[in-house]
Motif scaffolding. Sequence first.
Motif, PDB file in Angstrom:
ATOM      1  N   THR A 123      63.685  26.358  53.850  1.00  0.00           N
ATOM      2  CA  THR A 123      62.925  25.143  54.163  1.00  0.00           C
ATOM      3  C   THR A 123      61.652  25.020  53.338  1.00  0.00           C
ATOM      4  OG1 THR A 123      61.759  26.299  55.963  1.00  0.00           O
ATOM      5  CG2 THR A 123      63.797  25.127  56.525  1.00  0.00           C
ATOM      6  N   GLU A 124      61.237  26.098  52.670  1.00  0.00           N
ATOM      7  CA  GLU A 124      59.996  26.050  51.893  1.00  0.00           C
ATOM      8  C   GLU A 124      60.068  25.033  50.749  1.00  0.00           C
ATOM      9  OE1 GLU A 124      60.387  30.440  53.112  1.00  0.00           O
ATOM     10  OE2 GLU A 124      61.713  28.850  52.384  1.00  0.00           O
ATOM     11  N   LYS A 125      58.942  24.399  50.489  1.00  0.00           N
ATOM     12  CA  LYS A 125      58.779  23.535  49.323  1.00  0.00           C
ATOM     13  C   LYS A 125      57.800  24.233  48.386  1.00  0.00           C
ATOM     14  CE  LYS A 125      61.184  20.169  51.245  1.00  0.00           C
ATOM     15  NZ  LYS A 125      62.518  19.801  50.779  1.00  0.00           N
ATOM     16  N   LEU A 126      58.298  24.702  47.281  1.00  0.00           N
ATOM     17  CA  LEU A 126      57.467  25.479  46.355  1.00  0.00           C
ATOM     18  C   LEU A 126      56.868  24.564  45.297  1.00  0.00           C
ATOM     19  CD1 LEU A 126      59.926  28.476  45.912  1.00  0.00           C
ATOM     20  CD2 LEU A 126      57.948  28.348  47.435  1.00  0.00           C
ATOM     21  N   PRO A 127      55.563  24.707  45.019  1.00  0.00           N
ATOM     22  CA  PRO A 127      54.904  23.798  44.080  1.00  0.00           C
ATOM     23  C   PRO A 127      55.244  24.096  42.622  1.00  0.00           C
ATOM     24  CG  PRO A 127      53.373  25.495  44.788  1.00  0.00           C
ATOM     25  CD  PRO A 127      54.628  25.706  45.583  1.00  0.00           C
ATOM     26  N   VAL A 128      55.399  23.039  41.850  1.00  0.00           N
ATOM     27  CA  VAL A 128      55.566  23.147  40.402  1.00  0.00           C
ATOM     28  C   VAL A 128      54.359  22.479  39.765  1.00  0.00           C
ATOM     29  CG1 VAL A 128      57.023  22.628  38.404  1.00  0.00           C
ATOM     30  CG2 VAL A 128      58.066  22.966  40.658  1.00  0.00           C
ATOM     31  N   VAL A 161      53.739  31.342  41.750  1.00  0.00           N
ATOM     32  CA  VAL A 161      55.147  31.296  42.181  1.00  0.00           C
ATOM     33  C   VAL A 161      56.104  31.525  41.008  1.00  0.00           C
ATOM     34  CG1 VAL A 161      56.954  29.932  43.309  1.00  0.00           C
ATOM     35  CG2 VAL A 161      54.567  29.657  44.021  1.00  0.00           C
ATOM     36  N   VAL A 162      57.089  32.384  41.236  1.00  0.00           N
ATOM     37  CA  VAL A 162      58.207  32.591  40.307  1.00  0.00           C
ATOM     38  C   VAL A 162      59.493  32.396  41.103  1.00  0.00           C
ATOM     39  CG1 VAL A 162      59.471  34.304  38.941  1.00  0.00           C
ATOM     40  CG2 VAL A 162      56.974  34.166  38.779  1.00  0.00           C
ATOM     41  N   VAL A 163      60.445  31.643  40.549  1.00  0.00           N
ATOM     42  CA  VAL A 163      61.695  31.382  41.270  1.00  0.00           C
ATOM     43  C   VAL A 163      62.898  31.911  40.497  1.00  0.00           C
ATOM     44  CG1 VAL A 163      60.790  29.326  42.417  1.00  0.00           C
ATOM     45  CG2 VAL A 163      62.029  29.087  40.245  1.00  0.00           C
ATOM     46  N   ASN A 164      63.935  32.234  41.248  1.00  0.00           N
ATOM     47  CA  ASN A 164      65.233  32.554  40.672  1.00  0.00           C
ATOM     48  C   ASN A 164      65.966  31.237  40.469  1.00  0.00           C
ATOM     49  OD1 ASN A 164      67.826  33.359  40.070  1.00  0.00           O
ATOM     50  ND2 ASN A 164      67.960  34.873  41.701  1.00  0.00           N
ATOM     51  N   SER A 195      51.360  43.105  41.444  1.00  0.00           N
ATOM     52  CA  SER A 195      50.981  41.731  41.135  1.00  0.00           C
ATOM     53  C   SER A 195      52.169  40.952  40.587  1.00  0.00           C
ATOM     54  CB  SER A 195      49.840  41.693  40.124  1.00  0.00           C
ATOM     55  OG  SER A 195      50.288  42.086  38.839  1.00  0.00           O
ATOM     56  N   LEU A 196      52.105  39.651  40.760  1.00  0.00           N
ATOM     57  CA  LEU A 196      53.158  38.781  40.242  1.00  0.00           C
ATOM     58  C   LEU A 196      53.248  38.897  38.722  1.00  0.00           C
ATOM     59  CD1 LEU A 196      55.207  36.625  41.185  1.00  0.00           C
ATOM     60  CD2 LEU A 196      53.475  34.904  40.700  1.00  0.00           C
ATOM     61  N   ARG A 197      52.121  39.034  38.074  1.00  0.00           N
ATOM     62  CA  ARG A 197      52.105  39.159  36.613  1.00  0.00           C
ATOM     63  C   ARG A 197      52.865  40.403  36.160  1.00  0.00           C
ATOM     64  NH1 ARG A 197      46.413  38.852  33.599  1.00  0.00           N
ATOM     65  NH2 ARG A 197      46.590  36.741  34.440  1.00  0.00           N
ATOM     66  N   GLU A 198      52.657  41.523  36.838  1.00  0.00           N
ATOM     67  CA  GLU A 198      53.357  42.754  36.478  1.00  0.00           C
ATOM     68  C   GLU A 198      54.858  42.613  36.664  1.00  0.00           C
ATOM     69  OE1 GLU A 198      51.334  46.606  37.776  1.00  0.00           O
ATOM     70  OE2 GLU A 198      50.228  45.106  38.942  1.00  0.00           O
ATOM     71  N   SER A 223      52.621  35.062  44.886  1.00  0.00           N
ATOM     72  CA  SER A 223      51.471  35.944  44.951  1.00  0.00           C
ATOM     73  C   SER A 223      50.624  35.631  46.179  1.00  0.00           C
ATOM     74  CB  SER A 223      50.626  35.823  43.682  1.00  0.00           C
ATOM     75  OG  SER A 223      50.063  34.533  43.576  1.00  0.00           O
ATOM     76  N   ASP A 224      50.065  36.675  46.768  1.00  0.00           N
ATOM     77  CA  ASP A 224      49.208  36.559  47.937  1.00  0.00           C
ATOM     78  C   ASP A 224      48.042  37.511  47.736  1.00  0.00           C
ATOM     79  OD1 ASP A 224      48.079  36.177  50.398  1.00  0.00           O
ATOM     80  OD2 ASP A 224      49.586  37.314  51.507  1.00  0.00           O
ATOM     81  N   GLU A 225      47.032  37.029  46.968  1.00  0.00           N
ATOM     82  CA  GLU A 225      45.876  37.839  46.585  1.00  0.00           C
ATOM     83  C   GLU A 225      46.354  39.104  45.860  1.00  0.00           C
ATOM     84  OE1 GLU A 225      43.408  38.396  50.012  1.00  0.00           O
ATOM     85  OE2 GLU A 225      42.951  36.262  50.193  1.00  0.00           O
ATOM     86  N   LYS A 226      46.178  40.300  46.459  1.00  0.00           N
ATOM     87  CA  LYS A 226      46.555  41.531  45.777  1.00  0.00           C
ATOM     88  C   LYS A 226      48.027  41.886  45.994  1.00  0.00           C
ATOM     89  CE  LYS A 226      41.934  43.558  46.077  1.00  0.00           C
ATOM     90  NZ  LYS A 226      41.128  44.696  46.578  1.00  0.00           N
TER      91      LYS A 226
END
Length: 261
Positions: free
Chosen positions: A245-250, A219-222, A199-202, A175-178
């Motif tokens: 290369t991204e490190k996604l937070p958990v 963040v949502v991951v596959n 939105s990420l929620r939708e 998600s990035d704001e809206k």
Amino acid sequence: MKPTRPTALIADDEPLLRSSLARLLSETWPELEIVALARNGREALELFKELKPSVCFLDIHMPGISGIDVARQIGRGAHLVFVTAYSEYAVEAFAQGALDYLVKPVDQARLVETVMRVRERLGAAHEAPDIDVLLDKLEARLQRKTAPEPLRWIKASIGQSVRLIPVEDIDFLRSDEKYTQIAWRDDEGKVAEALIRTSLRELLVQLDGTHFVQIHRSVVVNMNKVCHVTRGENETATVSMKGRTEKLPVSRSYLHHFKQM
């Protein structure tokens, strides 16, 4: 001694349908006294306990407490008629004769048939049946009907074109704001990204939960694309995706998804 008039409760969260069914019942079954009109399941239970109607007409889909939940609590306390838009998914339960139903919008010819059956049961002084097993079947069928199909494609505007992104090609969503950032692999296997105004929620409720999981509020991951997880301090972690290369937070709340990794 004058026989007691049958009484009824109607529960539906749609005012027009409540009043329409009440009017049709008064025309079809003049002897029936409608003692309560409930706006939701909770109100239906309260009015049932207070007035003890002999018949309850229950909308299946009501906010909060559903018609099925109301029926479970009423048990054998009344004869039940469900009002539903999903009759084809309830045939097995209804066909056994313990339950009856009306399809929205209520058809008067069908209502006449229902009224005849209910009057016969009341006239024969039959105890309302034990319907827990039938309610379980009905609820399971309705859940299968109402569960949405998982999303298969996501549309994203890229320049002057609209790209259809296959969901299975997506690595993660952030998600990035809206907006929501979609990170995926193109036809050549190269990493690609786009922003969409959803939105990420939708999106999360439309994705297949067996593959896509939320690991952070943003963040949502596959899970099929996860390479490895690195544990951090305070019960947190980072996720590395295959070929990225991204490190996604958990965050701590979602760390349980990786307990077995």
